[in-house]
Design an enzyme around this catalytic site. Structure first.
Site, PDB file in Angstrom:
ATOM      1  N   HIS A   1     -14.591 -14.508 -16.471  1.00  0.00           N
ATOM      2  CA  HIS A   1     -13.859 -13.142 -16.223  1.00  0.00           C
ATOM      3  C   HIS A   1     -13.123 -11.883 -16.834  1.00  0.00           C
ATOM      4  O   HIS A   1     -13.020 -10.921 -16.845  1.00  0.00           O
ATOM      5  CB  HIS A   1     -12.936 -13.653 -14.842  1.00  0.00           C
ATOM      6  CG  HIS A   1     -12.099 -13.205 -14.221  1.00  0.00           C
ATOM      7  ND1 HIS A   1     -10.680 -12.462 -14.806  1.00  0.00           N
ATOM      8  CD2 HIS A   1     -12.129 -12.461 -13.515  1.00  0.00           C
ATOM      9  CE1 HIS A   1     -10.114 -11.869 -13.952  1.00  0.00           C
ATOM     10  NE2 HIS A   1     -10.878 -11.004 -12.862  1.00  0.00           N
TER      11      HIS A   1
ATOM     12  N   GLU B   1     -15.878 -10.233 -18.026  1.00  0.00           N
ATOM     13  CA  GLU B   1     -15.667  -9.081 -17.225  1.00  0.00           C
ATOM     14  C   GLU B   1     -15.081  -8.061 -17.122  1.00  0.00           C
ATOM     15  O   GLU B   1     -16.016  -6.262 -16.948  1.00  0.00           O
ATOM     16  CB  GLU B   1     -16.193  -9.505 -15.969  1.00  0.00           C
ATOM     17  CG  GLU B   1     -15.666  -8.363 -14.386  1.00  0.00           C
ATOM     18  CD  GLU B   1     -15.452  -9.008 -13.319  1.00  0.00           C
ATOM     19  OE1 GLU B   1     -14.428  -8.009 -12.447  1.00  0.00           O
ATOM     20  OE2 GLU B   1     -15.194 -10.304 -12.771  1.00  0.00           O
ATOM     21  N   HIS B   2     -13.828  -7.546 -17.401  1.00  0.00           N
ATOM     22  CA  HIS B   2     -13.178  -6.177 -17.456  1.00  0.00           C
ATOM     23  C   HIS B   2     -13.293  -5.700 -18.507  1.00  0.00           C
ATOM     24  O   HIS B   2     -13.593  -4.731 -18.839  1.00  0.00           O
ATOM     25  CB  HIS B   2     -11.409  -7.354 -17.571  1.00  0.00           C
ATOM     26  CG  HIS B   2     -10.814  -7.244 -16.399  1.00  0.00           C
ATOM     27  ND1 HIS B   2      -9.917  -6.923 -15.568  1.00  0.00           N
ATOM     28  CD2 HIS B   2     -11.251  -8.184 -15.443  1.00  0.00           C
ATOM     29  CE1 HIS B   2      -9.496  -7.940 -14.539  1.00  0.00           C
ATOM     30  NE2 HIS B   2     -10.537  -8.403 -14.343  1.00  0.00           N
TER      31      HIS B   2
ATOM     32  N   GLU C   1      -3.721 -10.920 -12.410  1.00  0.00           N
ATOM     33  CA  GLU C   1      -4.567 -10.239 -11.170  1.00  0.00           C
ATOM     34  C   GLU C   1      -4.154 -11.757 -11.228  1.00  0.00           C
ATOM     35  O   GLU C   1      -3.547 -12.566  -9.877  1.00  0.00           O
ATOM     36  CB  GLU C   1      -6.192 -10.392 -11.949  1.00  0.00           C
ATOM     37  CG  GLU C   1      -6.941  -9.793 -10.839  1.00  0.00           C
ATOM     38  CD  GLU C   1      -8.640 -10.555 -11.543  1.00  0.00           C
ATOM     39  OE1 GLU C   1      -9.214 -11.055 -10.508  1.00  0.00           O
ATOM     40  OE2 GLU C   1      -8.108  -9.852 -11.942  1.00  0.00           O
TER      41      GLU C   1
END
Length: 949
Positions: A89, A92-93, A169
C-alpha cells in the site's frame, strides 16, 4: 451493493461514522420472471500477451468520449515482507511520483488537468492503478505507465513524505473511526491463523517506521515487472493505433529473468471454535462478529456462498436485517460479508448492537440465523430474490468503461481466466436451495466458528494493541537487489510526452419537459446503452422546512416512506424491491426530499408503480416510527463518536445559529425522541404534493413511455390544500467563532473552516465553483498540495461550496494528527485568503476548467448521473438549456471573476473555525492564536442550541 432498499435514517447508522393501490403479484412469480428476463451483456475484451510477458486486454466503446487505462499488478498486502506490513500500500502512493522522464505529480497533470481522474487501490492480492481521460490523451497515458514501470524515481524526501501521509490515512481510517480497529485490524488477525491475509493492508505505524528507502527500491524491483502486470484499456480508441502505442512504449520494457518470491500459504482447517475480545476507545455501541473460513475465489463453492450471503444479509428483506434489526430490534446494523481472495476466504456476519443490548444477545441471534441455513432449505422466493439482486448488480457493473474494466480485473487476479466474468451469471442461476444448505453445512458449522466481541475501552480494559509481531512467507532478504537507481533527467534529456490527438467531444442529450394535469412536472432524458432506467421524484421537503425543535423530521419522513403503505407492509416492500433487483429509497437534504428508483428496464414499470405507492399512500405506523427512531439514535451515537461528523454538524450551528439550516439534518439526541406520528404525517401532507414536485426519468426510456408511466402512477394524484409556511432557512449573518470540541483519546483531529456561502442561483456560482475546485476540490488542489503533498499532515483535504436554495455552507476541512491541528487550520485559512487577494494563474484556470468539464462529461455516462444533472437544474428552477450550456459557462470564467467572487462572498475575516479532537494536544497553540476560543467537552455538546452547550 449490500442493500437495494435505502433510507436516509438507516444510512446514518451505516456511515458512522433518508393514490391508487398497486396490484398484488405473487412473490415467487415476480422474482422468477425478473430473473429470467434480465440480460447481462458480455464484457467484450480482447486479449494478447506481449513478448515481455505483460497481459493486455482491450475493449472498444465508441459511445463514450473517454478511455480508461488500468494496470493491475499481482502484488498485494499478502506479499508484504515480514516486519514491513503495509508495504504494498505504501508503494501504491509512491507510484504517483517522478520517473526519469517526468517530475512528481505528473500523473495528476496528465489526468485531472485534462478533465480526467486517477486513483489506485491495494488489497490482499493486487495493487491496481486506474486513470480515465478524454480519449485523445490515451497515448500519453500509455507512455506514462511504461515510464513508471521501468524508471520510477523514489528518493528519501518523497519516501518520508508519503510514509507520513500513509500514517495519517491509518489514523483517519483505523484510529479515528469507532469501528476502524475492528474491521481493519482485529478481524483479519483473528480469522486467519497462518496466512498473511491476517495482516491489515495499511500495516502499522511501527512497521511503516521500520521501512527504509532501500526496502522500497527492492520491493519495486521484485514485483513491478511486465510479467506480473495486467494492462486493461476500454473506451473510444482505434484498435490498430492503440496496439501500436502499446508495442512502442510497453513492449520494450525488459522483464527480469529471476522468479518471483514463493508465497502460497495454505490456511489450515479449523480444529475447533475460537473466541476473542478486543477493546478500543470511543466505541459507542458494542459489536460482535461471527466468522467462518470458507474458500478462495476460484473454488466452485464460491458462487453458492455468494448467493447464501445475499439471502443472509442483502437488503431489508434479508434474514439478518429482518430478524436482528427489524423484528427483535437488538441491532443498529447487521450484515455479512463474503471475502473470497486468491488463496483463502471467509464469511463474516456482524452486528453493531442497539443501545442497551449486550454482545451475547447478538451472538445468539446470528448463530440462530446460521443454524437456519444449515437446518432447512431456503425458500424458492428467497433464492430467486438473491439471484435477481446479483444479476441486476452485474448489469450495473457493466454501465461504464471503468465498471467493466474493474470487473475484469478482479476476475483475472483471482482466476487468471477472463471467461469467468461472463460465466458468472449462468453460475448464479444454476445455484439451488440444496447447494445453499450444502455449503452452510460444510463451512458454517459451530466447530468452525470464530467469535469476536468488540467493546469500549475503560480503566479496567485498556485499548487492545495491534499485534505487529507476525511472521510472513516473504522476508526482506527475499526481495530482489536494488538494481538501477533512477533520478529525474535534466529537462533537455527527457523523453517528450506524446501530443494529444484530436478530441472526442461529449454530447448532451435533449430533455423532454411536460406537466401532468395535476401540475407534476416530468422531465425525460433518454440514454442509449444498457437496459437500465432511473427515476427521481423531488419535493420541497428538506430540513429547511422543519419547525423549530423538529430537527430530523424531513429525514424521518423520507425514511418512513419505505416502511409501510395502505397495501404493503415494510417487509413486503423490502421483498418486492429486492425481487425486482431494483434500488428504491428516499432521503432528504437541506432543501429538498428525493424518492428514487433504479431498475432493469424490463421491470422498471413495476418499480415506478411501487415508488408511487410509497409516495402517495404511506401509513407512518407508530411501530415503524419507533424502529426508525431507534436506528437513527444509534446511528447518531456512532456519528458523534467520530471527529469528522461532529465537526460537520457543529459547523452548521456556528454559521446559521438557530435558523433552520443550522439544525443537523439527521436530528439530535433530543429532537428525534420528540418526533410524533402527527409531525411526520403533517409534514408529508404539506410538503409531498404533485404541484410542487418534479419527476425525472433517465436511461433506456423514451418520452412516450415516460408519459404513460407518469400518468398511470401519478396522474390522479391531487394536491391537498394545506401548504407549509414560508421559511427563512439561513437567518441573519452571525459573527465568526472559534470552537474546540474536546474528545479525549481521539485518534485524529478534524479541522473545519466554515463560512456563509451562496445560493445555487447566485450570479457568482460558476466562478466560486471553479475557485473551490482549485482550493480543495481535487487531488491537485492547493490545499492538498500544501497539507498532504508538501507536509504529509493529512491523508486528504477537501473543500465544498455547499450551495443551497438560500445562502449555503462553504467548508474547507482536513483530518490530521492532534498535535498538528493548529498548523493545519492556519494553512487552510491562508489558502482561502489567497484566492480572495490574488488571481489564479492561467495554467490553474485551464486545468480547473478541464476538471469541471471532465466531471460533467463523466456524469453524462450513467443513468443516475444524467438524471441527477437534470434534476438539479429543476430543483433550483434553472432552464434545461443550462445542461447544454454547462461547458460554455465554465469556459467563460476568468481569473478575475474567481478572485472577485471569493473576495465578495468568502472573505477570511468572516470565517469560523471548528476543531474536534484531543484538545490537550493542541489547545495551547489554538489559544495563543485565538484567545476567544470556546472549548466544549464532547460530553457537553448540545447540537440543539446555537451555543453548542
Amino acid at each position: 451493493m449490500k442493500s437495494r432498499l435505502k433510507s436516509a435514517v438507516a444510512a446514518l447508522a451505516l456511515i458512522t461514522a433518508l393514490g391508487a393501490p398497486a396490484l398484488a403479484i405473487p412473490a415467487v412469480a415476480v422474482a422468477q420472471e425478473a430473473s429470467a428476463s434480465i440480460a447481462v451483456p458480455p464484457l467484450g475484451f480482447v486479449k494478447r500477451t506481449l513478448p515481455n510477458g505483460m497481459d493486455v486486454y482491450t475493449s472498444r466503446d465508441t459511445t463514450t468520449s473517454n478511455v480508461t487505462i488500468q494496470v493491475w499488478y499481482r502484488v498485494g498486502s499478502k506479499d508484504d515482507p515480514e516486519g514491513r506490513s503495509g508495504f504494498a500500500h505504501l508503494f501504491e502512493h509512491l507510484m504517483f511520483k517522478a520517473t526519469k522522464d517526468f517530475p512528481d505529480e505528473t500523473f495528476d497533470r496528465l489526468t485531472e488537468d485534462v478533465g480526467g481522474n486517477n486513483n489506485a487501490f491495494t488489497s490482499d492480492d493486487v495493487t491496481g492503478y486506474f486513470q480515465t481521460v478524454p480519449a485523445n490523451h490515451l497515448e500519453r497515458l500509455i507512455f506514462a505507465e511504461a515510464s513508471r514501470l521501468s524508471s520510477l524515481v523514489v528518493n528519501e524526501a518523497v519516501f518520508e513524505s508519503e510514509r507520513d501521509v500513509v500514517k495519517e490515512e491509518y489514523r483517519q481510517g483505523v484510529l479515528a473511526q469507532p469501528y476502524g480497529r475492528l474491521f481493519s485490524v482485529f478481524m483479519p488477525a483473528t480469522i486467519y491463523q497462518e496466512h498473511p491475509y491476517r495482516r491489515t493492508t495499511i500495516g502499522s505505524i511501527e512497521d511503516l517506521d521500520a521501512a527504509t528507502l532501500e526496502d522500497v527500491l527492492r520491493f519495486h524491483a521484485t514485483y513491478y515487472r511486465p510479467d506480473n502486470a495486467i494492462l486493461m484499456v476500454a473506451g473510444n480508441f482505434d484498435q490498430a493505433q492503440l496496439d501500436g502505442w502499446i508495442d512502442q512504449y510497453l513492449a520494450p520494457v525488459p522483464n527480469p529473468d529471476r522468479p518471483l518470491p514463493e508465497n502460497d500459504v495454505r490456511e489450515p482447517e479449523p480444529t475447533g471454535p475460537r473466541e476473542a475480545t478486543f477493546y478500543a476507545p470511543n466505541v459507542p455501541l458494542p459489536a460482535v462478529v461471527l466468522a467462518w473460513p470458507t474458500v478462495p475465489y476460484a473454488h466452485p463453492d464460491r458462487v453458492a456462498l455468494t448467493v447464501l450471503d445475499g439471502i443472509l444479509s442483502t437488503g431489508e428483506s434479508s434474514r439478518m436485517y429482518r430478524s436482528l434489526v427489524y423484528e427483535q430490534q437488538i441491532a443498529a446494523q447487521a450484515s455479512s460479508s463474503p471475502d473470497f481472495s486468491q488463496q483463502a476466504g471467509a464469511l463474516s456476519a456482524y452486528a453493531i448492537m442497539a443501545g442497551g443490548e449486550t454482545p451475547e444477545t447478538g451472538i445468539a441471534a446470528i448463530r440462530a440465523e446460521i443454524a437456519r441455513l444449515r437446518d432447512e432449505p431456503v425458500t424458492a422466493a428467497e433464492l430467486a430474490e438473491a439471484k435477481n439482486e446479483l444479476v441486476a448488480d452485474a448489469l450495473r457493473g457493466r454501465e461504464t468503461i471503468e465498471d467493466r474494466t474493474q470487473t475484469l480485473g478482479f476476475v483475472l487476479i483471482n482466476t487468471n481466466d477472463a471467461s469467468v466474468a461472463d460465466r458468472q451469471i449462468a453460475d448464479i442461476q444454476a445455484v439451488t436451495a440444496e447447494d445453499i444448505q450444502r455449503v452452510a453445512r460444510r463451512y458454517l458449522t459451530d466447530d468452525r466458528t470464530i467469535t469476536i466481541r468488540y467493546l469500549n475501552a475503560d480503566e479496567q480494559n485498556p485499548p487492545t494493541p495491534q499485534n505487529t509481531d507476525v511472521t510472513a512467507p516473504v522476508t526482506v532478504a527475499d526481495l530482489a537487489p536494488v538494481g538501477q537507481v533512477f533520478t529525474l533527467l535534466p529537462e533537455a534529456e527527457r523523453a517528450s510526452l506524446p501530443e494529444p490527438t484530436e478530441p472526442v467531444s461529449p454530447t448532451t442529450p435533449p430533455v423532454a419537459d411536460f406537466r401532468l394535469d395535476n401540475g407534476l412536472r416530468v422531465l425525460v432524458v433518454e440514454k442509449e446503452g444498457l437496459p437500465l432506467v432511473s427515476a427521481r421524484l423531488n419535493f420541497d421537503a428538506g430540513a429547511a422546512h422543519e419547525a423549530p425543535g423538529k430537527a430530523g423530521l424531513a429525514n424521518m419522513t423520507a425514511a418512513l416512506l419505505t416502511q409501510g403503505t395502505t397495501t404493503r407492509t415494510a417487509p413486503q416492500i423490502a421483498t418486492e424491491i429486492e425481487q425486482l433487483g431494483a434500488s428504491i429509497g428516499a432521503g432528504a437534504g437541506s432543501d429538498f426530499a428525493n424518492v428514487y428508483a433504479n431498475a432493469p428496464a424490463d421491470v422498471f414499470p413495476r418499480a415506478v408503480e411501487l415508488m408511487a405507492d410509497l409516495v402517495r399512500n404511506p401509513t407512518f405506523a407508530e411501530e415503524e416510527l419507533e424502529r426508525q427512531r431507534d436506528q437513527a439514535l444509534d446511528g447518531l451515537r456512532v456519528a458523534l463518536s467520530t471527529p469528522g461528523p461532529v465537526a460537520a454538524q457543529a459547523a452548521g450551528r456556528v454559521i446559521y445559529g438557530e435558523a433552520p439550516y443550522g439544525a443537523p439534518g439527521g436530528g439530535t439526541l433530543t429532537s428525534l425522541p420528540a418526533l410524533t406520528r402527527d409531525d411526520v404525517a403533517n409534514f408529508h401532507r404539506q410538503r409531498y404534493r404533485p404541484i410542487d414536485a418534479t419527476l425525472v426519468f433517465s436511461g433506456a426510456i423514451d418520452e412516450a413511455e415516460a408519459r404513460r408511466l407518469a400518468e398511470a402512477a401519478f396522474g390522479d394524484w391531487t394536491s391537498p390544500s394545506a401548504v407549509g409556511a414560508a421559511v427563512d432557512p439561513s437567518g441573519p449573518a452571525l459573527p465568526p467563532r472559534v470552537v474546540v470540541i474536546d474528545q479525549p483519546g481521539a485518534g485524529q483531529a478534524a479541522v473545519t473552516v466554515a463560512l456563509r456561502g451562496v445560493s445555487r442561483t447566485d450570479a457568482d456560482y460558476f466562478p466560486l465553483t471553479l475557485g473551490n475546485t482549485l482550493l480543495g476540490g481535487s487531488f491537485t488542489s492547493r490545499l492538498n498540495q500544501e497539507i498532504r503533498i508538501k507536509r504529509g499532515l493529512s491523508y486528504g483535504t477537501r473543500s465544498s461550496l455547499g450551495v443551497r436554495a438560500d445562502e449555503g455552507l462553504f467548508t474547507a476541512s482536513a483530518q490530521t494528527r492532534n498535535d498538528a491541528a493548529a498548523e493545519v487550520a492556519g494553512l487552510i485559512l491562508a489558502e482561502i485568503e489567497r484566492l480572495s487577494t490574488t488571481q489564479p494563474t492561467e495554467q490553474e484556470m485551464t486545468t480547473r476548467r478541464a476538471i469541471l468539464t471532465g466531471a460533467f462529461g463523466s456524469s453524462l455516462e450513467t443513468v443516475d448521473g444524467l438524471g441527477t444533472l437534470v434534476a438539479n437544474l429543476a430543483l433550483y428552477d434553472l432552464p434545461m438549456s443550462d445542461l447544454a450550456a454547462y461547458v460554455g459557462n465554465v469556459e467563460a470564467i476568468s481569473a478575475a471573476d474567481v478572485q472577485s467572487a471569493f473576495a465578495e462572498h468568502l472573505p477570511v475575516d468572516r470565517a469560523s473555525l471548528v476543531i474536534v479532537g484531543d484538545a490537550a494536544q493542541f489547545i495551547d497553540a489554538i489559544r495563543a492564536q485565538y484567545p476567544q476560543v470556546e472549548v466544549i467537552p464532547l460530553t457537553s455538546l448540545n447540537l440543539d442550541r446555537a451555543a453548542l452547550q
